[in-house]
Design an enzyme around this catalytic site. Structure first.
Site, short mmCIF file in Angstrom:
data_model
loop_
_atom_site.label_atom_id
_atom_site.label_comp_id
_atom_site.label_asym_id
_atom_site.label_seq_id
_atom_site.Cartn_x
_atom_site.Cartn_y
_atom_site.Cartn_z
N SER A 27 0.80 -1.23 0.00
CA SER A 27 0.00 0.00 0.00
C SER A 27 0.83 1.28 0.00
O SER A 27 0.33 2.34 -0.40
CB SER A 27 -0.93 0.01 1.22
OG SER A 27 -0.19 0.11 2.43
N TYR A 32 1.59 9.02 7.91
CA TYR A 32 0.85 7.77 8.05
C TYR A 32 1.39 6.63 7.19
O TYR A 32 2.21 6.83 6.31
CB TYR A 32 -0.65 7.94 7.87
CG TYR A 32 -1.21 8.49 6.59
CD1 TYR A 32 -0.51 8.56 5.41
CD2 TYR A 32 -2.54 8.93 6.57
CE1 TYR A 32 -1.08 9.05 4.26
CE2 TYR A 32 -3.13 9.42 5.42
CZ TYR A 32 -2.41 9.48 4.27
OH TYR A 32 -2.99 9.96 3.13
N GLU A 33 0.94 5.43 7.55
CA GLU A 33 1.47 4.16 7.01
C GLU A 33 2.97 4.03 7.23
O GLU A 33 3.72 3.54 6.39
CB GLU A 33 1.10 3.99 5.53
CG GLU A 33 -0.39 3.75 5.35
CD GLU A 33 -0.75 3.25 3.97
OE1 GLU A 33 0.01 2.45 3.40
OE2 GLU A 33 -1.82 3.64 3.47
N GLY A 34 3.40 4.51 8.39
CA GLY A 34 4.81 4.48 8.76
C GLY A 34 5.44 5.84 8.50
O GLY A 34 5.47 6.29 7.35
#
Length: 319
Positions: free
Chosen positions: A175, A296-298
């Site tokens: 993603s 976000y997402e790391g």
């Protein structure tokens, strides 16, 4: 690649609206990657047709980048798991009908004690908290997920017990180029507005685009965007090829594109001058929307860790 291009194009106009699509992909990936045939038949058709939205839930009040420290628990009782806990800052929260949720099934095993579940909006014991007021991406809903003795049938377990952390990491590998594509689109949209403004805005009896200071800024912005686009598309092609070794390039794409988006949007506000600081013009929104892509997402600090660890592993394999 198709998902990235679609996300990029939507993000040129609004990163928040694009996120509604991208976050559904994020919530769907665990089912695509680890779902049984029965789970895929049950959930994927409506998601693919756009009849339903999806969301992914791992972040908690005390667990952001440290995904291994989640507290939400899933206790096995007969044919059901009983979930208790809270998830924070969940994109599409409250709007999505399908949720991929990471919870702890064995506290003694740390990250290896996490498992992944498919939950549905309306399940008893599954409610939502307040809608968050955010700096940017305001067109996208972000809410808490609250589990209070929420019963989830064992058939909704994704993969096996203890695979939750693997499900999450593999999902992010797939993603993160989507986040990169969002950042890329935001940057491109900001550049488009900056070029148009610089061409029309006159100072010293000529368009500001004729001033070297502005012209060089635009040239640098465009070059950075093209470099980001090349890396994002390369990551997408690698994933589409079926390669399993995608963590490094996915992290690189997310890291580089989001940093470019932040720099380009800040520079675009500068091109607009005082008008750029006013909400009468849309350019300040692009800067606000860009910031979250670094988080976000790391976070981008985590992405650097992922990249460095991959480099070390590659070096060890060569010995």
């Amino acid at each position: 690649m198709e998902l990235a291009i679609c996300t990029e194009e939507l993000s040129r106009a609004c990163g928040g609206i694009a996120l509604c699509l991208a976050a559904t992909a994020l919530g769907t990936y665990p089912i695509i990657l680890f779902g049984s045939d029965e789970q895929k038949k049950k959930y994927l058709p409506d998601l693919a047709k756009g009849k339903k939205l999806a969301a992914f839930a791992i972040t908690e009040p005390e667990s952001g980048s440290d995904a291994g420290s989640i507290k939400t628990s899933a206790r096995k009782e007969g044919d059901y798991y009983i979930l208790n806990g809270t998830k924070q800052w969940i994109t599409n929260g409250g709007e999505a009908e399908t949720y991929s949720v990471i919870a702890i099934t064995n506290k003694t095993k740390g990250a290896r004690g996490a498992s992944a579940f498919i939950l549905e909006k309306g399940m008893k014991g599954f409610t939502f908290g307040k809608k968050e007021k955010k700096l940017g991406i305001r067109a996208s809903a972000t809410r808490e997920l609250i589990f209070q003795d929420c019963k989830v049938h064992k058939d909704n377990l994704l993969g096996k017990e203890g695979m939750g952390f693997i499900v999450a990491m593999k999902t992010f590998d797939n993603s993160r180029p989507g986040v990169a594509a969002q950042a890329l689109g935001i940057a491109q949209g900001a550049l488009d507005l900056a070029v148009d403004y610089a061409r029309k805005r006159k100072q010293f009896d000529k368009p500001i685009s004729s001033l070297q200071g502005i012209a060089f800024m635009l040239a640098d912005m465009a070059t950075q965007i093209e470099a980001a686009r090349a890396l994002v598309y390369a990551a997408c092609r690698l994933i589409d090829s079926g390669s399993k070794d995608i963590a490094k390039v996915s992290a690189m794409a997310k890291l580089f594109a989001s940093d470019v988006a932040m720099k380009v949007t800040v520079d675009a506000v500068q091109v607009f001058g005082g008008y750029g600081y006013m909400r009468d013009y849309p350019i300040e929104k692009y800067m606000r929307d860009a910031k979250i892509t670094q988080i976000y997402e790391g976070t981008n600090q985590v992405q650097r860790n992922v990249i460095a660890q991959a480099l070390i592993r590659e070096s060890l394999r060569k010995e």
